[in-house]
Design a protein around this motif. Structure first.
Motif, PDB file in Angstrom:
ATOM      1  N   GLN A 132       0.828  -1.207   0.000  1.00 24.54           N
ATOM      2  CA  GLN A 132       0.000   0.000   0.000  1.00 24.54           C
ATOM      3  C   GLN A 132       0.863   1.258   0.000  1.00 24.54           C
ATOM      4  N   SER A 133       2.070   1.180   0.504  1.00 25.25           N
ATOM      5  CA  SER A 133       2.915   2.376   0.533  1.00 25.25           C
ATOM      6  C   SER A 133       3.510   2.705  -0.842  1.00 25.25           C
ATOM      7  N   TYR A 134       3.420   1.771  -1.785  1.00 28.99           N
ATOM      8  CA  TYR A 134       3.982   2.000  -3.115  1.00 28.99           C
ATOM      9  C   TYR A 134       2.946   2.405  -4.159  1.00 28.99           C
ATOM     10  N   ALA A 135       1.685   2.170  -3.890  1.00 28.14           N
ATOM     11  CA  ALA A 135       0.645   2.372  -4.892  1.00 28.14           C
ATOM     12  C   ALA A 135       0.647   3.802  -5.432  1.00 28.14           C
ATOM     13  N   ARG A 136       0.733   3.901  -6.770  1.00 28.22           N
ATOM     14  CA  ARG A 136       0.657   5.153  -7.515  1.00 28.22           C
ATOM     15  C   ARG A 136       1.800   6.134  -7.236  1.00 28.22           C
ATOM     16  N   LYS A 137       2.832   5.694  -6.564  1.00 26.01           N
ATOM     17  CA  LYS A 137       3.976   6.568  -6.293  1.00 26.01           C
ATOM     18  C   LYS A 137       5.029   6.377  -7.377  1.00 26.01           C
ATOM     19  N   ILE A 138       5.893   7.358  -7.489  1.00 27.37           N
ATOM     20  CA  ILE A 138       6.961   7.298  -8.490  1.00 27.37           C
ATOM     21  C   ILE A 138       7.871   6.115  -8.188  1.00 27.37           C
ATOM     22  N   PHE A 139       8.213   5.394  -9.227  1.00 32.56           N
ATOM     23  CA  PHE A 139       9.048   4.211  -9.137  1.00 32.56           C
ATOM     24  C   PHE A 139      10.501   4.621  -9.354  1.00 32.56           C
ATOM     25  N   THR A 140      11.356   4.367  -8.369  1.00 34.49           N
ATOM     26  CA  THR A 140      12.768   4.734  -8.509  1.00 34.49           C
ATOM     27  C   THR A 140      13.657   3.518  -8.291  1.00 34.49           C
ATOM     28  N   PRO A 141      14.835   3.516  -8.883  1.00 32.22           N
ATOM     29  CA  PRO A 141      15.757   2.398  -8.689  1.00 32.22           C
ATOM     30  C   PRO A 141      16.140   2.205  -7.217  1.00 32.22           C
ATOM     31  N   SER A 142      16.261   3.275  -6.456  1.00 34.30           N
ATOM     32  CA  SER A 142      16.646   3.134  -5.050  1.00 34.30           C
ATOM     33  C   SER A 142      15.533   2.465  -4.241  1.00 34.30           C
ATOM     34  N   GLN A 143      14.265   2.737  -4.576  1.00 27.28           N
ATOM     35  CA  GLN A 143      13.153   2.055  -3.909  1.00 27.28           C
ATOM     36  C   GLN A 143      13.179   0.566  -4.212  1.00 27.28           C
ATOM     37  N   LEU A 144      13.405   0.236  -5.459  1.00 27.73           N
ATOM     38  CA  LEU A 144      13.450  -1.164  -5.852  1.00 27.73           C
ATOM     39  C   LEU A 144      14.602  -1.879  -5.146  1.00 27.73           C
ATOM     40  N   ALA A 145      15.740  -1.231  -5.052  1.00 27.89           N
ATOM     41  CA  ALA A 145      16.890  -1.826  -4.364  1.00 27.89           C
ATOM     42  C   ALA A 145      16.592  -2.038  -2.886  1.00 27.89           C
ATOM     43  N   ALA A 146      15.943  -1.063  -2.239  1.00 30.63           N
ATOM     44  CA  ALA A 146      15.592  -1.202  -0.822  1.00 30.63           C
ATOM     45  C   ALA A 146      14.581  -2.322  -0.631  1.00 30.63           C
ATOM     46  N   LEU A 147      13.580  -2.401  -1.495  1.00 27.33           N
ATOM     47  CA  LEU A 147      12.585  -3.468  -1.421  1.00 27.33           C
ATOM     48  C   LEU A 147      13.255  -4.832  -1.594  1.00 27.33           C
ATOM     49  N   HIS A 148      14.116  -4.926  -2.579  1.00 29.44           N
ATOM     50  CA  HIS A 148      14.846  -6.169  -2.837  1.00 29.44           C
ATOM     51  C   HIS A 148      15.678  -6.572  -1.624  1.00 29.44           C
ATOM     52  N   LYS A 149      16.372  -5.625  -1.037  1.00 29.78           N
ATOM     53  CA  LYS A 149      17.217  -5.903   0.131  1.00 29.78           C
ATOM     54  C   LYS A 149      16.371  -6.372   1.318  1.00 29.78           C
ATOM     55  N   ASN A 150      15.249  -5.700   1.569  1.00 30.68           N
ATOM     56  CA  ASN A 150      14.374  -6.086   2.682  1.00 30.68           C
ATOM     57  C   ASN A 150      13.838  -7.501   2.506  1.00 30.68           C
ATOM     58  N   ILE A 151      13.380  -7.818   1.307  1.00 37.20           N
ATOM     59  CA  ILE A 151      12.835  -9.157   1.045  1.00 37.20           C
ATOM     60  C   ILE A 151      13.927 -10.208   1.166  1.00 37.20           C
ATOM     61  N   LEU A 152      15.095  -9.920   0.607  1.00 36.15           N
ATOM     62  CA  LEU A 152      16.205 -10.872   0.667  1.00 36.15           C
ATOM     63  C   LEU A 152      16.645 -11.112   2.108  1.00 36.15           C
ATOM     64  N   THR A 153      16.751 -10.055   2.895  1.00 36.41           N
ATOM     65  CA  THR A 153      17.140 -10.184   4.301  1.00 36.41           C
ATOM     66  C   THR A 153      16.102 -11.007   5.066  1.00 36.41           C
ATOM     67  N   TYR A 154      14.833 -10.737   4.821  1.00 36.48           N
ATOM     68  CA  TYR A 154      13.773 -11.489   5.479  1.00 36.48           C
ATOM     69  C   TYR A 154      13.888 -12.975   5.135  1.00 36.48           C
ATOM     70  N   CYS A 155      14.041 -13.262   3.843  1.00 39.02           N
ATOM     71  CA  CYS A 155      14.130 -14.658   3.411  1.00 39.02           C
ATOM     72  C   CYS A 155      15.356 -15.360   3.994  1.00 39.02           C
ATOM     73  N   GLU A 156      16.492 -14.685   4.005  1.00 36.33           N
ATOM     74  CA  GLU A 156      17.709 -15.293   4.571  1.00 36.33           C
ATOM     75  C   GLU A 156      17.552 -15.583   6.059  1.00 36.33           C
ATOM     76  N   ASN A 157      16.875 -14.692   6.783  1.00 36.68           N
ATOM     77  CA  ASN A 157      16.715 -14.844   8.221  1.00 36.68           C
ATOM     78  C   ASN A 157      15.588 -15.810   8.604  1.00 36.68           C
ATOM     79  N   ASN A 158      14.787 -16.208   7.629  1.00 31.75           N
ATOM     80  CA  ASN A 158      13.659 -17.086   7.935  1.00 31.75           C
ATOM     81  C   ASN A 158      13.701 -18.414   7.184  1.00 31.75           C
ATOM     82  N   GLY A 159      14.879 -18.865   6.847  1.00 34.82           N
ATOM     83  CA  GLY A 159      15.060 -20.213   6.326  1.00 34.82           C
ATOM     84  C   GLY A 159      14.811 -20.415   4.844  1.00 34.82           C
ATOM     85  N   TYR A 160      14.652 -19.345   4.092  1.00 32.21           N
ATOM     86  CA  TYR A 160      14.484 -19.512   2.655  1.00 32.21           C
ATOM     87  C   TYR A 160      15.868 -19.498   2.014  1.00 32.21           C
ATOM     88  N   PRO A 161      16.064 -20.401   1.067  1.00 28.64           N
ATOM     89  CA  PRO A 161      17.411 -20.443   0.442  1.00 28.64           C
ATOM     90  C   PRO A 161      17.660 -19.279  -0.490  1.00 28.64           C
TER      91      PRO A 161
END
Length: 161
Positions: A132-161
């Motif tokens: 919901q925080s992304y809907a209709r907002k400007i899409f930037t490479p730094s946002q995508l990188a932060a989103l990617h990092k958050n998801i990757l960190t979550y997956c690494e810390n919760n047993g996903y390979p």
């Protein structure tokens, strides 16, 4: 002491040759100095041109520069447009006439998040992404990188390979 005598014919010739070599080297080095150019960055669109003008003003980018620095400034201007959501911004052409370099930049379209919906298997990950925080907002490479990092960190810390 005999080497400093200038009345000997061969020593005098060597002295003149050394002085001549030093003078030619100094003159030659001046001939290879980096030429100064006037830089002009032009973007199609008023809002986009304002982004570039503000960027150049805030970063005290000088209009007189050498060619290598001019190309770095042009690349930085394109990256600034990317950060503002113009992901397809590019240099259409770069023209050098005499001592002026003019860069014509095509900004492209501004990109916005449409909707980010998780499937049922990735519900925990979806909460992390907070779609919901992304809907209709400007899409930037730094946002995508932060989103990617958050998801990757979550997956690494919760047993996903």
């Amino acid at each position: 002491m005999s080497a400093l005598k200038l009345n000997s014919g061969t020593t005098f010739k060597k002295f003149i040759l050394v002085i001549g070599a030093v003078v030619l080297t100094c003159v030659g080095l001046n001939g290879y100095a980096q030429q100064r150019f006037s830089l002009k960055v032009t973007v199609n669109g008023r809002a986009e041109q304002k982004i570039i003008d503000d960027y150049q003003r805030k970063n005290a980018i000088v209009k007189q520069t050498d060619s290598a620095t001019a190309y770095k400034i042009i690349q930085a201007c394109i990256l600034k447009l990317n950060e503002q959501g113009y992901l397809t911004a590019s240099a259409d052409s770069i023209v050098q006439v005499d001592s002026t370099i003019t860069a014509y930049i095509y900004p492209g379209n501004i990109y916005r998040w449409a909707k980010l919906e998780p499937d049922s298997a990735s519900e925990h990950i979806a909460r992390l992404a907070s779609p919901q925080s992304y809907a209709r907002k400007i899409f930037t490479p730094s946002q995508l990188a932060a989103l990617h990092k958050n998801i990757l960190t979550y997956c690494e810390n919760n047993g996903y390979p």
